[in-house]
Design an enzyme around this catalytic site. Structure first.
Site, mmCIF file in Angstrom:
data_model
loop_
_atom_site.group_PDB
_atom_site.id
_atom_site.type_symbol
_atom_site.label_atom_id
_atom_site.label_comp_id
_atom_site.label_asym_id
_atom_site.label_seq_id
_atom_site.Cartn_x
_atom_site.Cartn_y
_atom_site.Cartn_z
ATOM 1 N N GLY A 210 0.819 -1.202 0.000
ATOM 2 C CA GLY A 210 0.000 0.000 0.000
ATOM 3 C C GLY A 210 0.852 1.250 0.000
ATOM 4 O O GLY A 210 1.978 1.244 -0.485
ATOM 5 N N SER A 211 0.333 2.317 0.583
ATOM 6 C CA SER A 211 1.004 3.612 0.540
ATOM 7 C C SER A 211 2.109 3.694 1.589
ATOM 8 O O SER A 211 2.020 3.086 2.659
ATOM 9 C CB SER A 211 -0.003 4.740 0.782
ATOM 10 O OG SER A 211 -0.377 4.777 2.144
ATOM 11 N N GLU A 230 5.630 -3.379 0.838
ATOM 12 C CA GLU A 230 5.758 -3.044 -0.595
ATOM 13 C C GLU A 230 4.950 -1.771 -0.783
ATOM 14 O O GLU A 230 3.722 -1.799 -0.759
ATOM 15 C CB GLU A 230 5.238 -4.203 -1.441
ATOM 16 C CG GLU A 230 5.734 -4.156 -2.880
ATOM 17 C CD GLU A 230 5.002 -3.127 -3.722
ATOM 18 O OE1 GLU A 230 5.544 -2.001 -3.886
ATOM 19 O OE2 GLU A 230 3.910 -3.429 -4.178
ATOM 20 N N LEU A 231 5.666 -0.661 -0.988
ATOM 21 C CA LEU A 231 5.037 0.651 -0.839
ATOM 22 C C LEU A 231 5.001 1.484 -2.110
ATOM 23 O O LEU A 231 4.806 2.695 -2.056
ATOM 24 C CB LEU A 231 5.759 1.431 0.276
ATOM 25 C CG LEU A 231 5.817 0.719 1.616
ATOM 26 C CD1 LEU A 231 6.598 1.546 2.621
ATOM 27 C CD2 LEU A 231 4.419 0.420 2.136
ATOM 28 N N CYS A 264 2.192 -0.289 -9.150
ATOM 29 C CA CYS A 264 3.321 0.218 -8.359
ATOM 30 C C CYS A 264 4.562 0.472 -9.212
ATOM 31 O O CYS A 264 5.351 1.366 -8.906
ATOM 32 C CB CYS A 264 3.668 -0.776 -7.252
ATOM 33 S SG CYS A 264 2.366 -0.988 -6.032
ATOM 34 N N GLU A 358 4.546 9.397 -6.336
ATOM 35 C CA GLU A 358 3.949 8.292 -7.085
ATOM 36 C C GLU A 358 2.584 8.745 -7.583
ATOM 37 O O GLU A 358 1.648 8.892 -6.797
ATOM 38 C CB GLU A 358 3.802 7.058 -6.203
ATOM 39 C CG GLU A 358 3.196 5.869 -6.939
ATOM 40 C CD GLU A 358 2.989 4.660 -6.044
ATOM 41 O OE1 GLU A 358 3.067 3.531 -6.557
ATOM 42 O OE2 GLU A 358 2.722 4.837 -4.833
#
Length: 455
Positions: A210-211, A230-231, A264, A358
């Site tokens: 996520g964020s 996992e950002l 992502c 992002e």
């Protein structure tokens, strides 16, 4: 309550009830209780269960595809591809379950220990709490669930409230396998309740996608448990002067526009050698105009809407900010028929959100460079570091990029979005902590134990 809305039609698909505090507590207790049953469940049995799940998804892949289209707004071509990847991920996990990590260690480093040897085996750390996002509602959930099954670890999965139905169908398939009951459970809860689970000492491993704002805070709250984050990222591609322009454009069109950039490793920045910049830019524009936009359920559609209006408006505001700061809008930058059009910007600079943050939307920035070292410096001048790509036929260029790019993965002559489900996947800096990819995730779910014995 969770209202699941079709992002394209805006129609309500289904309403789900949030689990009560008592129901969540019961799920934790059930996960703890099933640990002993999973410990007795042999690697062969885990492998057989994983193969069964893969085969059942194959049988029901049309149903999975339709659900992903409906609740995620993902064009059919990409939704079907996600289902195929999920099948692969479970198959990989079935293979990895049969080769759990283990080793023998020679301990005879002195006369006193000359006849000693160490046998190292790995055991489940305990209950896993996985949190998965909306953009890959099946395969990113699978990347948490499959390694858990392969290691004999109970898992509580909290799917995105925007896309919970795909996870519900996945659980239905899993429950039809011979896994001990409650090995995999879904938790539909508020963010506040999710935060309580993050901090709960009965959870041994947290795996979050996520964020960064949420992820790094969770890491602080997680206490002594293992954490995998996992950002996301701000992926960049470098196109060298010796690159095949047509190949680079064709690959980067997918990297740039697949699922409206809500990936992502979406190709957000492209740095093109000055000698071929104009030719590349024109070809990229021409090919982008060939995209077929519309209802994601239509077979021919390859570009559709974003997940919701709030994210669409956020991206529009970032585009406007970039223009106000001097960026050149090459095309796009507006909404038509509920679709934010593919948007290409040039003359972007540090300080613009479209360059620094992002975007997670259909925006690409294309700039030129003179020397490869300068392009690498631009890529690295970012708080993100997930994946990057380089298009070149030069071994020297490739080696320089691999050695100097500050990312978790460098992709050669493919878009930044390239991923195979057995490869280590993850980033550095704000992009995350730890690695996914079945075998690599398994290590995060396991603890080493050594037996010291005589030869």
């Amino acid at each position: 309550m969770i209202e699941v809305i079709n992002p394209y039609t805006k129609e309500k698909i289904k309403t789900l009830a949030l689990h009560t505090d008592a129901e969540v507590e019961q799920k934790i207790l059930q996960a703890q209780k099933v640990k002993s049953a999973l410990k007795a469940f042999t690697p062969f049995e885990r492998s057989q269960a994983l193969h069964f799940i893969a085969q059942e998804i194959e049988k029901r892949k049309d149903a999975f595809t339709e659900l992903i289209i409906q609740e995620a707004g993902k064009p059919r071509i990409y939704a079907a591809g996600e289902v195929e990847r999920a099948i692969q991920t479970f198959t990989i996990a079935a293979e990895e379950a049969l080769r759990p990590p283990q080793e023998l260690m020679e301990l005879g480093r002195s006369l006193k220990t000359a006849r000693k040897i160490g046998e190292i085996r790995y055991f489940s750390s305990g209950v896993v709490f996985g949190i998965s996002p909306f953009n890959f509602p099946l395969n990113l959930a699978v990347h948490k669930v499959a390694p858990a099954i392969a290691t004999g670890s109970p898992i509580l999965l909290k799917p995105s409230s925007k896309t919970p139905l795909t996870a519900e169908l996945l659980l239905e398939v899993i429950n039809a396998s011979k896994l001990p009951k409650h090995s995999v459970q879904l938790v539909h809860c508020s963010r506040e309740k999710g935060n309580e689970l993050v901090a709960d000492d009965r959870i041994a491993v947290l795996s979050f996608t996520g964020s960064p704002a949420v992820g790094w805070k969770m890491k602080q709250q997680a206490g002594k448990k293992k954490v995998v984050l996992e950002l996301g990222g701000n992926a960049a591609a470098i196109v060298c002067k010796d690159a095949d322009i047509e190949q680079a454009v064709n690959k980067l069109l997918v990297g740039a526009w697949a699922y409206a950039g809500q990936v992502c490793i979406h190709t957000q920045r492209i740095y093109v050698a000055e000698e071929i910049h104009e030719k590349f830019l024109e070809h990229f524009k021409t090919e982008t105009q060939k995209l077929i936009m519309g209802n994601p359920a239509d077979d021919k559609t390859n570009f559709a809407c974003m997940i919701d209006d709030s994210n669409t408006q956020r991206v529009l505001s970032w585009i406007e900010e970039a223009e106000n700061k001097g960026a050149q809008l090459e095309f796009g930058g507006k909404v038509e028929d509920n679709i934010l059009l593919p948007t290409l910007l040039s003359s972007t600079a540090k300080g613009m959100k479209v360059r620094d943050e992002e975007v997670f939307g259909p925006v690409v920035c294309i700039e030129s460079f003179q020397e490869l070292s300068a392009a690498i410096e631009e890529v690295n001048d970012s708080k993100w570091g997930l994946q990057a790509a380089i298009f070149t036929d030069s071994i020297s260029n490739l080696n320089q990029a691999f050695n100097d790019l500050e990312v978790g993965g460098v992709i050669h002559n493919e878009a930044t979005t390239f991923r195979v489900d057995n490869m280590p996947y993850g980033g550095i800096k704000e992009s995350g902590f730890g690695r996914e990819g079945v075998a690599y995730a398994m290590h995060d779910y396991l603890e080493a134990k050594i037996l010291v014995k005589n030869k």
